[in-house]
Design a protein around this motif. Structure first.
Motif, mmCIF file in Angstrom:
data_model
loop_
_atom_site.group_PDB
_atom_site.id
_atom_site.type_symbol
_atom_site.label_atom_id
_atom_site.label_comp_id
_atom_site.label_asym_id
_atom_site.label_seq_id
_atom_site.Cartn_x
_atom_site.Cartn_y
_atom_site.Cartn_z
ATOM 1 N N GLU A 172 0.860 -1.199 0.000
ATOM 2 C CA GLU A 172 0.000 0.000 0.000
ATOM 3 C C GLU A 172 0.888 1.239 0.000
ATOM 4 O O GLU A 172 1.835 1.319 0.772
ATOM 5 C CB GLU A 172 -0.888 0.064 1.256
ATOM 6 N N VAL A 173 0.557 2.205 -0.862
ATOM 7 C CA VAL A 173 1.261 3.488 -0.833
ATOM 8 C C VAL A 173 0.399 4.479 -0.038
ATOM 9 O O VAL A 173 -0.743 4.742 -0.399
ATOM 10 C CB VAL A 173 1.503 4.032 -2.261
ATOM 11 N N ILE A 174 0.936 4.986 1.044
ATOM 12 C CA ILE A 174 0.167 5.902 1.902
ATOM 13 C C ILE A 174 0.335 7.342 1.447
ATOM 14 O O ILE A 174 -0.589 8.136 1.488
ATOM 15 C CB ILE A 174 0.642 5.777 3.369
ATOM 16 N N LEU A 175 1.554 7.652 1.009
ATOM 17 C CA LEU A 175 1.851 9.052 0.697
ATOM 18 C C LEU A 175 2.943 9.110 -0.363
ATOM 19 O O LEU A 175 3.926 8.383 -0.274
ATOM 20 C CB LEU A 175 2.356 9.738 1.984
ATOM 21 N N LYS A 176 2.754 9.988 -1.366
ATOM 22 C CA LYS A 176 3.844 10.276 -2.300
ATOM 23 C C LYS A 176 4.472 11.568 -1.838
ATOM 24 O O LYS A 176 3.782 12.577 -1.718
ATOM 25 C CB LYS A 176 3.301 10.415 -3.716
ATOM 26 N N SER A 177 5.766 11.521 -1.556
ATOM 27 C CA SER A 177 6.402 12.665 -0.916
ATOM 28 C C SER A 177 7.525 13.246 -1.764
ATOM 29 O O SER A 177 8.110 12.558 -2.597
ATOM 30 C CB SER A 177 6.959 12.224 0.438
ATOM 31 N N GLU A 178 7.807 14.514 -1.538
ATOM 32 C CA GLU A 178 8.982 15.157 -2.115
ATOM 33 C C GLU A 178 9.392 16.277 -1.166
ATOM 34 O O GLU A 178 8.658 16.583 -0.219
ATOM 35 C CB GLU A 178 8.661 15.730 -3.499
ATOM 36 N N ALA A 179 10.544 16.855 -1.388
ATOM 37 C CA ALA A 179 10.984 17.956 -0.522
ATOM 38 C C ALA A 179 10.082 19.165 -0.741
ATOM 39 O O ALA A 179 9.676 19.451 -1.866
ATOM 40 C CB ALA A 179 12.427 18.319 -0.833
ATOM 41 N N VAL A 180 9.755 19.853 0.342
ATOM 42 C CA VAL A 180 8.896 21.029 0.238
ATOM 43 C C VAL A 180 9.538 22.193 0.995
ATOM 44 O O VAL A 180 10.348 21.990 1.893
ATOM 45 C CB VAL A 180 7.484 20.776 0.812
ATOM 46 N N LEU A 181 9.123 23.388 0.603
ATOM 47 C CA LEU A 181 9.517 24.577 1.359
ATOM 48 C C LEU A 181 8.380 24.878 2.327
ATOM 49 O O LEU A 181 7.220 24.985 1.925
ATOM 50 C CB LEU A 181 9.730 25.749 0.403
ATOM 51 N N THR A 182 8.722 24.958 3.604
ATOM 52 C CA THR A 182 7.702 25.223 4.609
ATOM 53 C C THR A 182 8.011 26.560 5.282
ATOM 54 O O THR A 182 9.171 26.976 5.316
ATOM 55 C CB THR A 182 7.650 24.068 5.636
ATOM 56 N N ALA A 183 6.980 27.241 5.793
ATOM 57 C CA ALA A 183 7.210 28.559 6.380
ATOM 58 C C ALA A 183 6.382 28.777 7.634
ATOM 59 O O ALA A 183 5.277 28.245 7.756
ATOM 60 C CB ALA A 183 6.878 29.656 5.362
#
Ligand code: ATP
Ligand code: ZN
Length: 283
Positions: A172-183
């Motif tokens: 099962e794939v729960i989440l597809k992720s990548e690097a993000v800019l958060t603020a």
């Protein structure tokens, strides 16, 4: 001065530094300090463990940060996701022993799942109404089934080779992720302006990467067809060639449609097709 937190070392470090460089921001971080000030942009860079970045951004120790979306969601702090950066791609998945017969998610009922992502996993299992037990551990999750600590795991996967060598399969794939800019949600006006400038640069770099500059020669009777497949930023640039009845066409093509566009161009008798990378693109 805007303060940005990036990973000190690990999978996101190189790409984070590269991104800042491509944005024209010069850093002097040769000897791995805790922080450094950019030479030509009002930015201070903090080097931290990725797990700590959401908390630091929430507390305002850093104003913005680069982390995997997986970490952002797991830490669940009240901070903004400002921009998806397109590197550090991976998925958070559930894996079970290869030998297990797995038909659907209900096969997880009653199993013990080892993970370092208990917040995300718990939410997922609740949404799917699967009563499974979460066993939170701090690392080496992939060996848990092999040593009898758990029946399944929930962990980050990119190629799947780690799963394979540990006798596991992704189910099962729960989440597809990548690097993000958060603020941080309460940036000062000054820092909001700096962030906007930074985002303009990041956007120019990312857009350029997703597009290619294309130059080709085409017979004039095909120009209309070719213009239809090459929308460009506004419309393609068409200039006559010295050879009677032929023109040179220049345009920008999105990476996603690239091969499809090339095939059509060939059908419409395009010749001498040159494809050139774009360094920056401001639309
Ligand atoms: P730190 O020492 O900063 O805590 P870490 O060991 O927790 O580092 P890394 O393994 O460097 O973290 O991974 C950082 C991020 O890279 C992950 O949170 C994830 O977003 C991304 N990533 C991309 N591919 C993978 C992968 N195959 N396995 C793990 N993380 C990946
Ligand atoms: Zn970490």
């Amino acid at each position: 001065m805007l303060k940005i937190a990036i990973q000190k070392s690990g999978r996101l470090y190189e790409d984070s530094i590269k991104l800042l460089k491509e944005c024209g921001i010069q850093l002097n971080n040769g000897n791995k300090q805790l922080k450094t000030i950019a030479e030509n942009f009002p930015l201070e860079v903090y080097f931290l463990r990725d797990d700590d970045i959401p908390q630091y951004v929430y507390d305002g120790v850093a104003d913005i940060g680069i982390v995997g979306e997986n970490v952002l969601l797991e830490k669940n702090k009240d901070i903004d996701l400002v921009y998806r950066l397109g590197f550090g791609k991976c998925r958070l998945s559930i894996a079970v022993p290869k030998t297990m017969q797995y038909r659907s998610i209900t096969d997880l009922n009653g199993l013990k799942i080892a993970t370092t992502y208990s917040t995300i996993l718990q939410k997922y299992l609740a949404e799917k109404k699967i009563p499974a037990e979460i066993h939170e551990i701090s690392g080496s999750v992939e060996i848990a089934p092999g040593i009898g600590l758990a029946d399944a795991i929930c962990d980050l996967v990119s190629s799947g080779s780690t799963l394979f060598t540990n006798g596991l399969k992704e189910v099962e794939v729960i989440l597809k992720s990548e690097a993000v800019l958060t603020a941080n949600k309460n940036l000062s006006e000054e820092n909001k302006n700096i962030l906007e400038k930074l985002l303009l640069r990041i956007n120019a770099v990312k857009t350029a990467k997703n597009n290619k500059y294309i130059i080709l020669n085409a017979p004039n009777h095909q120009l209309q067809n070719i213009e239809n497949v090459l929308p460009g930023m506004k419309s393609p640039t068409v200039t006559p060639l010295a050879t009677e009845g032929w023109s040179s066409v220049q345009s920008v093509v999105n990476e996603n449609d690239f091969w499809e566009v090339i095939e059509k161009l060939k059908q419409f008798e395009a010749e001498g097709i040159l494809v050139i990378p774009i360094e920056k693109m401001i639309v």
